[in-house]
Motif scaffolding. Structure first.
Motif, mmCIF file in Angstrom:
data_model
loop_
_atom_site.group_PDB
_atom_site.id
_atom_site.type_symbol
_atom_site.label_atom_id
_atom_site.label_comp_id
_atom_site.label_asym_id
_atom_site.label_seq_id
_atom_site.Cartn_x
_atom_site.Cartn_y
_atom_site.Cartn_z
ATOM 1 N N LEU A 124 -52.585 -37.111 3.893
ATOM 2 C CA LEU A 124 -51.938 -37.844 5.322
ATOM 3 C C LEU A 124 -51.208 -37.259 5.721
ATOM 4 O O LEU A 124 -50.515 -36.336 5.850
ATOM 5 C CB LEU A 124 -51.694 -39.365 5.434
ATOM 6 N N THR A 125 -51.328 -36.398 6.782
ATOM 7 C CA THR A 125 -50.555 -36.169 7.889
ATOM 8 C C THR A 125 -49.065 -36.413 7.666
ATOM 9 O O THR A 125 -48.430 -37.976 8.188
ATOM 10 C CB THR A 125 -50.730 -35.359 8.740
ATOM 11 N N VAL A 126 -47.912 -35.699 8.556
ATOM 12 C CA VAL A 126 -46.306 -36.509 9.089
ATOM 13 C C VAL A 126 -46.684 -38.033 9.929
ATOM 14 O O VAL A 126 -46.095 -38.663 9.570
ATOM 15 C CB VAL A 126 -45.407 -35.172 8.643
ATOM 16 N N ALA A 127 -47.903 -37.252 10.650
ATOM 17 C CA ALA A 127 -47.208 -38.334 11.889
ATOM 18 C C ALA A 127 -48.311 -39.237 11.798
ATOM 19 O O ALA A 127 -48.100 -40.669 11.913
ATOM 20 C CB ALA A 127 -48.325 -37.986 12.896
ATOM 21 N N GLN A 128 -49.104 -39.789 10.621
ATOM 22 C CA GLN A 128 -50.398 -40.389 9.751
ATOM 23 C C GLN A 128 -49.095 -41.165 9.138
ATOM 24 O O GLN A 128 -49.479 -42.541 8.819
ATOM 25 C CB GLN A 128 -51.464 -40.180 9.273
ATOM 26 N N ALA A 129 -48.475 -41.009 8.410
ATOM 27 C CA ALA A 129 -47.983 -41.163 7.332
ATOM 28 C C ALA A 129 -46.346 -42.427 8.091
ATOM 29 O O ALA A 129 -45.943 -43.607 7.125
ATOM 30 C CB ALA A 129 -47.748 -40.320 5.814
ATOM 31 N N TRP A 149 -49.069 -39.897 18.742
ATOM 32 C CA TRP A 149 -50.469 -40.711 20.119
ATOM 33 C C TRP A 149 -51.500 -40.344 19.112
ATOM 34 O O TRP A 149 -51.666 -41.679 19.020
ATOM 35 C CB TRP A 149 -49.953 -40.028 21.228
ATOM 36 N N GLY A 150 -52.387 -39.801 18.631
ATOM 37 C CA GLY A 150 -53.289 -40.171 18.316
ATOM 38 C C GLY A 150 -53.228 -40.696 16.832
ATOM 39 O O GLY A 150 -54.347 -41.584 16.321
ATOM 40 N N ALA A 151 -52.172 -40.330 16.102
ATOM 41 C CA ALA A 151 -52.163 -42.013 14.297
ATOM 42 C C ALA A 151 -52.251 -42.691 14.813
ATOM 43 O O ALA A 151 -52.470 -43.459 14.812
ATOM 44 C CB ALA A 151 -51.120 -40.963 14.400
ATOM 45 N N VAL A 159 -33.500 -36.167 13.755
ATOM 46 C CA VAL A 159 -34.880 -35.234 13.844
ATOM 47 C C VAL A 159 -36.133 -35.230 11.972
ATOM 48 O O VAL A 159 -35.117 -34.485 11.315
ATOM 49 C CB VAL A 159 -34.330 -33.944 13.784
ATOM 50 N N LEU A 160 -37.210 -35.251 12.297
ATOM 51 C CA LEU A 160 -37.958 -35.681 10.886
ATOM 52 C C LEU A 160 -38.609 -33.942 11.091
ATOM 53 O O LEU A 160 -39.031 -33.754 11.119
ATOM 54 C CB LEU A 160 -38.445 -36.264 10.951
ATOM 55 N N GLU A 161 -36.916 -33.260 9.590
ATOM 56 C CA GLU A 161 -37.698 -32.009 9.951
ATOM 57 C C GLU A 161 -38.559 -31.489 8.905
ATOM 58 O O GLU A 161 -39.437 -30.190 8.325
ATOM 59 C CB GLU A 161 -36.438 -30.932 9.699
ATOM 60 N N SER A 162 -39.133 -32.595 7.595
ATOM 61 C CA SER A 162 -39.639 -32.339 6.364
ATOM 62 C C SER A 162 -40.392 -33.460 6.296
ATOM 63 O O SER A 162 -39.739 -34.553 6.384
ATOM 64 C CB SER A 162 -38.705 -31.608 5.529
ATOM 65 N N PRO A 163 -41.260 -33.399 5.415
ATOM 66 C CA PRO A 163 -42.450 -34.730 4.642
ATOM 67 C C PRO A 163 -41.411 -35.217 4.065
ATOM 68 O O PRO A 163 -41.326 -36.846 3.410
ATOM 69 C CB PRO A 163 -43.327 -33.902 4.433
ATOM 70 N N GLN A 164 -40.313 -34.448 3.469
ATOM 71 C CA GLN A 164 -39.859 -34.756 1.915
ATOM 72 C C GLN A 164 -38.802 -35.874 2.516
ATOM 73 O O GLN A 164 -38.000 -36.938 1.841
ATOM 74 C CB GLN A 164 -38.807 -33.955 1.403
ATOM 75 N N GLN A 165 -38.734 -36.080 3.982
ATOM 76 C CA GLN A 165 -36.984 -37.102 5.172
ATOM 77 C C GLN A 165 -37.872 -38.277 4.779
ATOM 78 O O GLN A 165 -37.349 -39.361 4.556
ATOM 79 C CB GLN A 165 -36.571 -36.969 6.023
ATOM 80 N N LEU A 166 -39.174 -38.405 4.738
ATOM 81 C CA LEU A 166 -39.614 -39.449 5.342
ATOM 82 C C LEU A 166 -39.452 -40.734 4.773
ATOM 83 O O LEU A 166 -39.074 -41.850 4.778
ATOM 84 C CB LEU A 166 -41.683 -39.770 4.786
ATOM 85 N N PRO A 167 -38.864 -40.704 2.826
ATOM 86 C CA PRO A 167 -38.708 -41.885 2.024
ATOM 87 C C PRO A 167 -37.253 -42.825 2.552
ATOM 88 O O PRO A 167 -37.023 -44.109 2.707
ATOM 89 C CB PRO A 167 -38.536 -41.144 0.943
ATOM 90 N N THR A 202 -43.312 -30.577 16.897
ATOM 91 C CA THR A 202 -44.913 -30.213 17.109
ATOM 92 C C THR A 202 -45.261 -30.146 15.780
ATOM 93 O O THR A 202 -46.533 -30.903 15.501
ATOM 94 C CB THR A 202 -44.912 -30.328 17.749
ATOM 95 N N ILE A 203 -45.082 -28.866 15.354
ATOM 96 C CA ILE A 203 -45.887 -28.224 14.553
ATOM 97 C C ILE A 203 -45.559 -29.239 12.876
ATOM 98 O O ILE A 203 -46.292 -29.226 12.020
ATOM 99 C CB ILE A 203 -45.621 -27.256 13.794
ATOM 100 N N VAL A 204 -44.500 -30.657 12.838
ATOM 101 C CA VAL A 204 -44.272 -30.959 11.570
ATOM 102 C C VAL A 204 -45.413 -32.890 11.535
ATOM 103 O O VAL A 204 -45.469 -32.717 10.725
ATOM 104 C CB VAL A 204 -42.336 -31.672 11.461
ATOM 105 N N GLN A 205 -45.977 -32.851 12.860
ATOM 106 C CA GLN A 205 -46.548 -33.239 12.835
ATOM 107 C C GLN A 205 -47.875 -33.286 12.302
ATOM 108 O O GLN A 205 -48.169 -34.845 11.419
ATOM 109 C CB GLN A 205 -46.439 -34.186 14.242
ATOM 110 N N SER A 206 -48.495 -32.586 12.302
ATOM 111 C CA SER A 206 -49.369 -32.440 11.362
ATOM 112 C C SER A 206 -49.810 -31.753 9.929
ATOM 113 O O SER A 206 -50.683 -31.446 9.150
ATOM 114 C CB SER A 206 -50.366 -31.145 12.266
ATOM 115 N N THR A 207 -47.808 -31.405 9.637
ATOM 116 C CA THR A 207 -47.615 -31.286 8.063
ATOM 117 C C THR A 207 -48.636 -32.261 7.002
ATOM 118 O O THR A 207 -47.799 -33.568 7.479
ATOM 119 C CB THR A 207 -46.792 -30.872 7.796
#
Length: 615
Positions: free
Chosen positions: A48-53, A78-80, A182-190, A214-219
């Protein structure tokens, strides 16, 4: 000499190995095979991308609706959202309207609601609506885009960085957002998921802002999406606190002052009032929590309130007032000393910062509790019904003065709304700031809770002219907004209602003025300020956007027009040309202004009603 043998079991039978070189090798191979068979497989990280997660996290939190406006910087988010199987995306016309709609969708559904915006002006356009969400006590999560780190400071399109937008308070927790990052890294999600879950589980409102470069959304994420628990954590009073409150209330007569925060305690409040004979008054946002046709109801306090409340306080002043779920701010109390009983307040609120703030000089016994939990506990100390004596002043219904023109009198319009909308349907009614707020608060009567919504704190024009869209979507039913022409011109989401065919009705009090300001300045003797608006035909505008438009220019056509609007399944704009010379009912405010030293400049204006705020 006999070799020592080691016997090992495996799923393939028994094997033996000598303790020599070959045996050691065989032992290692066999042990590795056993470990492989018994070791639990590592859970797979979903691709999953960050946006999808993040959208998965929102789904787990119970989000069902997202209101917003798209943009290139947040296309992935928006797409997610748009591809979520459980979140409906409503694409609005303005970010402010989206935020107001989300606020009212929360109150109509009791679910957390998402607002999505792009970078730069997308964020700043939404701020007033998000400020209102925080003040009103809604649960709203704002998702926005911001400029990616490599592009910051290089004049990116709609650059959103510390060089273009203040970071404090917008991207950090503070007065505007309960939680922001600001969500700068996927590791911040939890961590973000847990912070959102914790905030949403707390009593009262919770407004969060998660901004994603913007770039993080698709990571792609590298961690599992955490499970979240939304078990509510309601504050419960101690037994000793309840007993002390009961003792204080038993020492003499008391009244109940109910606010919007007590809307979940309507049944318990009525039972307490009927057991004790207490008079009940409500804040403007608390209308209907106690039935407005009940003999113990003395009226609404504050803006648009009833003179009967002041009559009660002067003629039958209680020893104490039990305050439930209201901050007693200016729109509710005018901070009038006449509203302070001899022995002070017992003030119940989930926020420990609230009790005692509005009237710092008054004796206040604070109780930090959910209103419903507290009143139910209090009832155990009042097991029997007292002797009833309901000789209480009830909200006045003033005689309607004769018409001075062919235009519709607002008083006649309110009476028609009472019959057709309130008594003839289960629709929720929202009132806009300005004179429409005053007319509806004073004249309409609601027999039950959760059918009336006004914004008193922020009181932004455009709140409910757009909030009605969220209310209709949130409750999946009819929602009616009573608004002024100024608000309707400012920020309308009629087009959004048309796109999603929402059962919304706008009743426009069209007098070609910002009339609260016009009337207030006139009565205060301040000349030269021009609040006139060009004449506007809102029914034509509505039809131009695909909604049904109805124009009413005479009182004889009111009821039929209202019935047609209420019977429609899609959006309707009912444009009513009202008499601008009719003064909105504000006698309660007059008394407060007079107490604060504000005087009319002419003797003959003393008895007229001043609705324009001036403190």
């Amino acid at each position: 000499m006999t070799d020592n043998l080691i016997q090992l079991s495996s799923s393939n039978g028994k094997k033996t190995a000598n303790r020599d070189g070959n045996g050691t090798k065989a032992f290692a191979e066999l042990a590795e095979g056993i470990a492989t068979q018994t070791k639990k497989p590592e859970p797979e990280i979903p691709q999953l991308t960050v946006a999808q997660a993040l959208v998965k996290v929102l789904e787990n939190l119970g989000v069902k609706e997202a209101f917003g406006v798209s943009g290139g910087a947040m296309a992935t988010v928006w797409g997610a959202l748009s591809n979520s199987p459980s979140i409906d995306v409503l694409h609005c016309r303005h970010e402010g309207g989206a935020a107001f709609a989300a606020t009212e969708a929360h109150f109509a559904s009791d679910r957390p609601i998402v607002v999505f915006t792009t970078a730069g002006p997308g964020i700043t356009n939404a701020l007033t609506g998000l400020l209102a969400a925080r003040d009103e006590g809604a649960k709203v999560i704002h998702l926005s885009a911001c400029t990616s780190a490599p592009q910051r400071g290089r004049w990116a399109i709609q650059e959103t960085s510390d060089q273009t937008i203040p970071q404090g308070g917008i991207f950090t927790s503070g007065a505007l957002f309960n939680y922001a990052t600001v969500l700068e890294s996927p590791q911040q999600l939890p961590q973000i998921a847990r912070r959102l879950a914790l905030g949403l589980a707390q009593p009262g409102g919770f407004v969060a802002h998660i901004s994603i470069p913007t770039i993080v959304q698709s990571t792609h994420i590298e961690t599992l999406i955490p499970e979240v628990n939304l078990t509510p954590a309601l504050p419960v009073p101690s037994q000793s606190t309840v007993e002390m409150a009961a003792q204080l209330l038993s020492e003499g007569s008391f009244a109940i002052w109910a606010g919007f925060g007590a809307r979940g305690a309507a049944a318990a409040i009525r039972e307490l009032a009927e057991r004790t004979g207490a008079a009940v008054m409500c804040s403007p946002r608390g209308k209907g929590i106690f039935p407005e046709n009940h003999p113990q109801y003395v009226g609404v306090t504050g803006v648009g309130g009833h003179e009967s409340v002041m009559n009660y306080m002067q003629e039958r002043s209680p020893q104490r007032i039990l305050v439930l779920g209201t901050r007693l701010g200016e729109p509710t109390s005018f901070w009038s000393k006449d509203m302070v009983p001899a022995q002070g307040f017992i003030h119940v609120d989930v926020d420990p910062k609230v009790p005692g703030v509005a009237f710092p000089f008054a004796v206040t016994f604070p109780v930090i509790s959910d209103a419903n939990i507290f009143v139910k506990a209090l009832l155990k100390n009042f097991p029997r019904q007292t002797e009833q004596n309901f000789a209480l002043p009830n909200p006045e219904r003033n005689e309607i003065a004769p018409a001075g023109s062919n235009l519709v009198r607002p008083e006649i319009l309110m009476e028609a709304i009472q019959r057709v909308v309130i008594e003839g349907s289960d629709a929720v009614v929202l009132s806009e700031s300005g004179n429409s707020f005053t007319w509806t608060t004073n004249m309409l009567r609601f027999p039950q809770a959760n059918r009336y919504r006004v914004s008193t704190g922020v009181g932004s024009m455009g709140h409910n002219v757009t909030g009605v869209v969220g209310a209709a979507r949130g409750r999946n039913g009819k929602a009616v907004a009573i608004v002024g022409d100024g608000s309707m011109l400012m920020n309308s989401e009629v087009s959004t209602a048309v796109k999603y065919q929402l059962p919304t009705v706008w009743i426009v009090l069209n007098d070609a003025y910002y009339n609260m300001c016009n009337q207030g300045m006139t009565l205060l003797g301040m000349k030269g300020a021009d609040a006139k608006l060009p004449d506007t035909n809102f029914s034509l505008i509505a039809r131009g956007m695909g909604a049904e438009g109805i124009r009413v220019e005479a009182e004889a056509g009111l009821e039929a027009a209202l019935e047609k609007a209420m019977a429609a399944t899609g959006p309707v704009v009912l444009d009513v040309t009202i008499d601008p010379t009719r003064f909105a009912p504000s006698k309660g405010r007059n008394k407060s202004l007079s107490a604060q030293g504000v005087k009319s400049t002419k003797q003959e204006q003393k008895e007229k009603q001043v609705s324009f705020p001036l403190v």
